[in-house]
Scaffold this motif. Sequence first.
Motif, short mmCIF file in Angstrom:
data_model
loop_
_atom_site.label_atom_id
_atom_site.label_comp_id
_atom_site.label_asym_id
_atom_site.label_seq_id
_atom_site.Cartn_x
_atom_site.Cartn_y
_atom_site.Cartn_z
N ASP A 69 -9.33 -36.07 56.87
CA ASP A 69 -9.53 -34.89 57.71
C ASP A 69 -10.05 -33.76 56.83
OD1 ASP A 69 -7.28 -33.99 56.26
OD2 ASP A 69 -5.90 -34.22 57.96
N ALA A 70 -10.29 -32.60 57.43
CA ALA A 70 -10.86 -31.46 56.69
C ALA A 70 -9.95 -31.04 55.54
CB ALA A 70 -11.12 -30.29 57.64
N ASP A 71 -8.65 -31.09 55.75
CA ASP A 71 -7.70 -30.74 54.69
C ASP A 71 -7.79 -31.74 53.54
OD1 ASP A 71 -5.59 -29.06 53.64
OD2 ASP A 71 -4.22 -30.74 54.06
N GLY A 72 -7.97 -33.01 53.87
CA GLY A 72 -8.13 -34.04 52.84
C GLY A 72 -9.37 -33.80 52.00
N ILE A 73 -10.44 -33.38 52.64
CA ILE A 73 -11.67 -33.08 51.90
C ILE A 73 -11.43 -31.91 50.95
CG2 ILE A 73 -14.06 -32.26 52.10
CD1 ILE A 73 -14.20 -33.84 54.76
N ALA A 74 -10.76 -30.87 51.43
CA ALA A 74 -10.45 -29.71 50.57
C ALA A 74 -9.59 -30.14 49.39
CB ALA A 74 -9.76 -28.62 51.38
N LYS A 75 -8.59 -30.98 49.63
CA LYS A 75 -7.74 -31.47 48.54
C LYS A 75 -8.55 -32.36 47.58
CE LYS A 75 -3.39 -31.17 51.00
NZ LYS A 75 -2.30 -31.87 51.67
N GLY A 76 -9.50 -33.10 48.13
CA GLY A 76 -10.36 -33.93 47.30
C GLY A 76 -11.21 -33.10 46.36
N VAL A 77 -11.76 -32.01 46.86
CA VAL A 77 -12.56 -31.11 46.02
C VAL A 77 -11.67 -30.51 44.93
CG1 VAL A 77 -13.93 -28.98 45.98
CG2 VAL A 77 -14.26 -30.64 47.82
N ASP A 78 -10.46 -30.11 45.29
CA ASP A 78 -9.52 -29.58 44.30
C ASP A 78 -9.24 -30.63 43.21
OD1 ASP A 78 -9.34 -27.17 45.64
OD2 ASP A 78 -7.43 -27.65 46.61
N TRP A 79 -9.02 -31.89 43.63
CA TRP A 79 -8.76 -32.96 42.68
C TRP A 79 -9.96 -33.18 41.77
CZ3 TRP A 79 -10.72 -38.01 41.95
CH2 TRP A 79 -9.97 -38.81 41.08
N LEU A 80 -11.17 -33.15 42.33
CA LEU A 80 -12.36 -33.31 41.50
C LEU A 80 -12.44 -32.21 40.44
CD1 LEU A 80 -15.00 -34.26 44.22
CD2 LEU A 80 -14.04 -35.77 42.46
N ASN A 81 -12.17 -30.98 40.84
CA ASN A 81 -12.18 -29.88 39.87
C ASN A 81 -11.10 -30.05 38.81
OD1 ASN A 81 -14.43 -28.27 40.68
ND2 ASN A 81 -13.25 -27.57 42.45
N GLU A 82 -9.93 -30.52 39.21
CA GLU A 82 -8.86 -30.77 38.24
C GLU A 82 -9.29 -31.84 37.24
OE1 GLU A 82 -5.48 -31.92 40.58
OE2 GLU A 82 -5.35 -29.94 41.52
N GLN A 83 -9.94 -32.90 37.73
CA GLN A 83 -10.41 -33.96 36.84
C GLN A 83 -11.50 -33.45 35.90
OE1 GLN A 83 -8.67 -36.88 36.75
NE2 GLN A 83 -7.53 -35.64 38.21
N PHE A 84 -12.36 -32.60 36.41
CA PHE A 84 -13.43 -32.04 35.58
C PHE A 84 -12.85 -31.25 34.40
CE2 PHE A 84 -16.53 -28.75 34.48
CZ PHE A 84 -17.57 -29.56 34.09
N VAL A 85 -11.83 -30.47 34.66
CA VAL A 85 -11.20 -29.66 33.60
C VAL A 85 -10.36 -30.54 32.67
CG1 VAL A 85 -9.52 -27.84 33.15
CG2 VAL A 85 -11.22 -27.53 34.95
N ALA A 86 -9.54 -31.40 33.25
CA ALA A 86 -8.61 -32.21 32.46
C ALA A 86 -9.33 -33.21 31.55
CB ALA A 86 -7.65 -32.95 33.38
N GLN A 87 -10.50 -33.66 31.94
CA GLN A 87 -11.21 -34.68 31.17
C GLN A 87 -12.56 -34.14 30.67
OE1 GLN A 87 -11.00 -38.75 32.70
NE2 GLN A 87 -9.95 -37.90 34.49
N ALA A 88 -12.60 -32.87 30.35
CA ALA A 88 -13.86 -32.21 29.96
C ALA A 88 -14.61 -32.95 28.86
CB ALA A 88 -13.59 -30.77 29.55
N SER A 89 -13.90 -33.45 27.86
CA SER A 89 -14.57 -34.13 26.75
C SER A 89 -15.23 -35.43 27.22
CB SER A 89 -13.61 -34.40 25.61
OG SER A 89 -12.55 -35.22 26.04
N ARG A 90 -14.62 -36.09 28.19
CA ARG A 90 -15.20 -37.33 28.73
C ARG A 90 -16.54 -37.06 29.41
NH1 ARG A 90 -12.58 -40.94 33.58
NH2 ARG A 90 -13.81 -42.84 33.22
N TRP A 91 -16.62 -36.00 30.17
CA TRP A 91 -17.85 -35.68 30.90
C TRP A 91 -18.92 -35.17 29.94
CZ3 TRP A 91 -15.91 -38.48 34.22
CH2 TRP A 91 -14.69 -38.25 34.84
#
Length: 97
Positions: A69-91
């Motif tokens: 649902d729309a809330d799931g998409i918003a949480k998904g975007v939040d999770w993507l941003n968390e992964q981007f920060v947490a694994q910055a050296s990987r990216w």
Amino acid sequence: MLELKDFMPVNFLKKEKFTGSHQGMRFRMEKTEVEGEEKPKLGVCVWPEPYGYDATPKEEKEKILLEFDADGIAKGVDWLNEQFVAQASRWKAASRR
């Protein structure tokens, strides 16, 4: 950072997968049927560049399932941003290949 306004709505995801990349991190959102569940889930996945989803080994991908649902998409975007920060050296390493 990724912003919710740049992602596709639920009606799009009912029929198509949404993929993208951000500074070395690739991602995908899709409707996912889960055995034993009545309703579909939203599958969100990240992996390093340079390859697409199908060409990337399973062990390099990280996934979560959220409500479809729309809330799931918003949480998904939040999770993507968390992964981007947490694994910055990987990216960063992936974007230099």
